[in-house]
Design a protein around this motif. Structure first.
Motif, PDB file in Angstrom:
ATOM      1  N   LEU A 243     106.766  35.964  29.364  1.00 56.35           N
ATOM      2  CA  LEU A 243     107.369  36.624  30.516  1.00 56.35           C
ATOM      3  C   LEU A 243     108.833  36.987  30.304  1.00 56.35           C
ATOM      4  O   LEU A 243     109.329  37.941  30.909  1.00 56.35           O
ATOM      5  CB  LEU A 243     107.247  35.723  31.744  1.00 56.35           C
ATOM      6  N   ASP A 244     109.540  36.255  29.454  1.00 54.78           N
ATOM      7  CA  ASP A 244     110.958  36.526  29.226  1.00 54.78           C
ATOM      8  C   ASP A 244     111.128  37.907  28.593  1.00 54.78           C
ATOM      9  O   ASP A 244     110.660  38.163  27.487  1.00 54.78           O
ATOM     10  CB  ASP A 244     111.552  35.448  28.317  1.00 54.78           C
ATOM     11  N   GLY A 245     111.766  38.814  29.328  1.00 57.95           N
ATOM     12  CA  GLY A 245     111.957  40.183  28.845  1.00 57.95           C
ATOM     13  C   GLY A 245     110.805  41.114  29.147  1.00 57.95           C
ATOM     14  O   GLY A 245     110.832  42.272  28.724  1.00 57.95           O
ATOM     15  N   SER A 246     109.801  40.654  29.898  1.00 59.49           N
ATOM     16  CA  SER A 246     108.625  41.473  30.190  1.00 59.49           C
ATOM     17  C   SER A 246     108.691  42.031  31.605  1.00 59.49           C
ATOM     18  O   SER A 246     109.573  41.698  32.397  1.00 59.49           O
ATOM     19  CB  SER A 246     107.354  40.641  30.038  1.00 59.49           C
ATOM     20  N   PHE A 247     107.686  42.848  31.935  1.00 56.89           N
ATOM     21  CA  PHE A 247     107.588  43.378  33.297  1.00 56.89           C
ATOM     22  C   PHE A 247     107.470  42.249  34.313  1.00 56.89           C
ATOM     23  O   PHE A 247     107.948  42.355  35.441  1.00 56.89           O
ATOM     24  CB  PHE A 247     106.375  44.305  33.420  1.00 56.89           C
ATOM     25  N   GLY A 248     106.847  41.145  33.924  1.00 63.34           N
ATOM     26  CA  GLY A 248     106.607  40.047  34.851  1.00 63.34           C
ATOM     27  C   GLY A 248     107.684  38.990  34.890  1.00 63.34           C
ATOM     28  O   GLY A 248     107.412  37.860  35.326  1.00 63.34           O
ATOM     29  N   PHE A 249     108.907  39.328  34.517  1.00 63.05           N
ATOM     30  CA  PHE A 249     109.961  38.317  34.488  1.00 63.05           C
ATOM     31  C   PHE A 249     110.156  37.642  35.841  1.00 63.05           C
ATOM     32  O   PHE A 249     110.506  36.458  35.915  1.00 63.05           O
ATOM     33  CB  PHE A 249     111.291  38.932  34.035  1.00 63.05           C
ATOM     34  N   GLY A 250     109.924  38.360  36.920  1.00 61.45           N
ATOM     35  CA  GLY A 250     110.076  37.767  38.251  1.00 61.45           C
ATOM     36  C   GLY A 250     109.191  36.542  38.444  1.00 61.45           C
ATOM     37  O   GLY A 250     109.556  35.610  39.178  1.00 61.45           O
TER      38      GLY A 250
END
Length: 397
Positions: A243-250
């Motif tokens: 998730l770090d740096g991805s669209f799903g970081f939230g």
């Protein structure tokens, strides 16, 4: 400090507390369990809590908007549970029961919702009433099969305190206890002793799997016959790296808040820079808000990475699935192209369960996170139907 909308008036607290403390011991009757306060006051429990895990505190009829809702009753319930570190907590949820008669003891499916957010306004019980809950389609499909459905809000969604997002024991206990509450609430007409199944996807897949692992010790009286868990975040360290740096970081932000809520010694605030202190101060975000944080990184909000700290690593390790194999048959499914919850760590859970003798059925779909949620649900519910029917459990190991 709780927000003003969470706080009962002194009169409501006194009345509600007296009502709960007056409940006698022994089998519950309709008169034993009071109708809860109206509005937001419903979600603030009396103090101190009394009773056992799974005991209803109070309830109210729910005017839901789901498929099959005109053929089912629905009740919102506040019930007792146990948090990640053993503390007594109150959790809210919703119990759906088909109106059509059932021959025998009606089966119950405990549904662990997928990610809702971390704000109280995101609680599934509220979204069902508002007609905005995406799990409503799944509930409708389950009701159509004649099964009752018990849906947890999890710890801290609606109720006081921050939501312990992706914290395994808290989520597993909340799911098992909403099933218990469903049978202890006379208004539902459900009886204990019937067959129980658990299901969920994404956060819900983790919640269902954690409930399955905890059930033999925590709720051995439940007749758990099957578990269907998809998109399971089995290894939070591996998920965080994806998730770090991805669209799903939230989602990673939600997880940091959830872990810090369960384990205050982690001291998330001590790692945040100025931007982090601003963004993490908002605890009212729902799942739709994660798009605003697409492709951000941990380093954007911290002075140092908490995931490298030994205390965080220890808690992440405690929240890794696989150490306590379920005794019930399990259907695991995952999308090979899942961009949020990596495929490899889910396959590792499958292999670990297989090595420990769990009856596992494993389905792989050519899709990413959302499409697998939609395409795998039918197979998951068929698996549960076969377990309710008493068919031999398949082994995909």
């Amino acid at each position: 400090m709780p927000s003003p909308r969470r706080v009962l008036s002194s009169l409501a607290v006194a009345v509600a507390t007296a009502a709960v403390l007056a409940v006698p011991s022994g089998p519950a009757t309709a008169a034993d369990i009071p109708v809860g306060p109206s509005g937001e006051a419903f979600y603030t429990p009396p103090a101190p809590l009394s009773g056992a895990p799974g005991d209803p505190i109070w309830y109210r009829p729910a005017a839901v908007s789901v498929a099959e809702s005109n053929q089912a009753t629905a009740h919102t319930v506040l019930y007792r549970s146990v948090g990640a570190t053993g503390e007594d907590i109150a959790v809210s949820g919703t119990v759906f029961v088909p109106k059509a008669p059932y021959d025998g003891v009606r089966p119950i499916v405990g549904l662990a919702p997928g990610t809702q957010g971390i704000g109280d306004k995101c609680a599934p019980s509220k979204a069902f009433v508002a007609g905005t809950e995406y799990e409503a389609l799944a509930v409708g499909e389950l009701l159509k099969r004649g099964w009752a459905v018990a849906v947890t809000d999890y710890e801290g969604l609606g109720t006081p305190g921050d939501h312990t997002y992706v914290v395994g024991r808290s989520e597993g206990h909340a799911l098992l206890d909403v099933v218990r509450a469903a049978t202890r609430l006379p208004a539902t007409g459900l009886r204990p002793g019937g067959k129980v199944a658990l299901t969920g996807y994404s956060q819900g897949g983790g919640g269902a799997a954690w409930a399955a692992e905890r059930q033999p010790e925590y709720a051995p009286e439940l007749n758990l016959v099957g578990v269907a868990a998809g998109g399971v975040p089995a290894d939070l360290t591996a998920v965080a790296k994806t998730l770090d740096g991805s669209f799903g970081f939230g989602l990673l932000m939600f997880a940091a808040v959830g872990l810090d809520a369960a384990y205050p010694e982690l001291n998330l605030a001590g790692y945040l820079n100025a931007a982090g202190k601003t963004e993490f101060a908002d605890r009212e975000r729902c799942v739709g808000d994660i798009a605003a944080f697409a492709f951000r990184r941990i380093s954007d909000y911290t002075t140092r990475n908490p995931l490298l700290d030994q205390g965080w690593q220890r808690r992440l390790a405690e929240n890794r699935l696989g150490s306590r194999p379920p005794t019930a048959p399990v259907f695991l499914y995952h999308g090979v192209l899942d961009e949020l919850v990596p495929f490899g760590q889910a396959d590792a859970l499958r292999r670990e369960y297989c090595a420990k003798g769990v009856a596992v059925k494993w389905n792989v779909y050519i899709g990413e996170h959302l499409t697998t949620f939609l395409t795998g649900r039918g197979d998951a519910f068929t698996f549960l139907a076969d377990r309710f029917a008493g068919k031999p459990a398949p082994r995909g190991c």
